[in-house]
Design a protein around this motif. Structure first.
Motif, PDB file in Angstrom:
ATOM      1  N   ARG A  98       0.728  -1.264   0.312  1.00 41.59           N
ATOM      2  CA  ARG A  98      -0.105   0.011  -0.227  1.00 41.59           C
ATOM      3  C   ARG A  98       1.063   1.250  -0.272  1.00 41.59           C
ATOM      4  O   ARG A  98       0.343   2.144  -0.540  1.00 41.59           O
TER       5      ARG A  98
ATOM      6  N   CYS B  85       1.058   3.653  -3.175  1.00 38.00           N
ATOM      7  CA  CYS B  85       0.229   5.457  -3.031  1.00 38.00           C
ATOM      8  C   CYS B  85       1.643   5.825  -3.581  1.00 38.00           C
ATOM      9  O   CYS B  85       0.971   7.344  -4.294  1.00 38.00           O
TER      10      CYS B  85
ATOM     11  N   ASN C 236       1.535   5.860  -7.478  1.00 40.39           N
ATOM     12  CA  ASN C 236       0.210   7.292  -8.020  1.00 40.39           C
ATOM     13  C   ASN C 236       0.380   8.128  -8.016  1.00 40.39           C
ATOM     14  O   ASN C 236      -0.154   8.939  -8.677  1.00 40.39           O
ATOM     15  N   CYS C 237       1.609   8.449  -6.935  1.00 39.25           N
ATOM     16  CA  CYS C 237       1.503   9.521  -6.595  1.00 39.25           C
ATOM     17  C   CYS C 237       2.478  10.244  -7.453  1.00 39.25           C
ATOM     18  O   CYS C 237       2.250  11.660  -8.334  1.00 39.25           O
TER      19      CYS C 237
ATOM     20  N   LEU D 174       2.680  13.303  -0.718  1.00 36.46           N
ATOM     21  CA  LEU D 174       2.227  12.428  -0.054  1.00 36.46           C
ATOM     22  C   LEU D 174       2.181  12.817   0.864  1.00 36.46           C
ATOM     23  O   LEU D 174       2.624  12.815   2.238  1.00 36.46           O
TER      24      LEU D 174
ATOM     25  N   ARG E  55       0.545   9.510   4.304  1.00 35.06           N
ATOM     26  CA  ARG E  55       0.522   7.867   4.753  1.00 35.06           C
ATOM     27  C   ARG E  55      -0.033   7.679   5.948  1.00 35.06           C
ATOM     28  O   ARG E  55       1.545   8.217   7.141  1.00 35.06           O
TER      29      ARG E  55
END
Length: 118
Positions: A60, A64, A67-68, A76, A78
């Motif tokens: 994950r 992330c 995708n960023c 980002l 998280r």
């Protein structure tokens, strides 16, 4: 003064290369107090950032970041677990600035993690 504040708190500063398992170029000295690792363990290449992210959370966290990268995001953030040197899992929140080359590809991640479990 900011450095003294950071050294005694739960915020660990890092700079990683945006490749592979995210080799760490710099980590603040309080990584020892927070997670039990000597900074040199990372900066000399014995461990990467991916090595301390909980294995259940790594896909994950990596997705992330990917995708960023595709969206062109500058930052980002998280939440996930870091595994300390003693094997304990610590929940952290991170905030990351994505440093890109002139073509827009990520080359480094500069950021911090804040531990919110002991």
């Amino acid at each position: 003064m900011e450095r003294r504040i950071l050294r005694c708190g739960p915020v660990v500063i890092f700079r990683c290369l945006a490749r592979g398992k995210w080799p760490i170029a710099y980590v603040s000295r309080n990584v020892t107090e927070q997670f039990g690792y000597a900074p040199e363990t990372f900066t000399r290449g014995a461990m990467s950032y991916a090595d301390i992210v909980h294995s259940d959370d790594w896909p994950r966290v990596a997705n992330c970041a990917a995708n960023c990268s595709q969206r062109g995001d500058e930052t980002l953030s998280r939440e996930y677990r870091i595994v300390a040197a003693n094997g304990a899992s610590h929940w952290v929140h991170d905030v990351v600035l994505v440093i890109r080359d002139r073509f827009g590809a990520p080359i480094r991640y500069h950021g911090y993690v804040v531990a919110f479990t002991a």
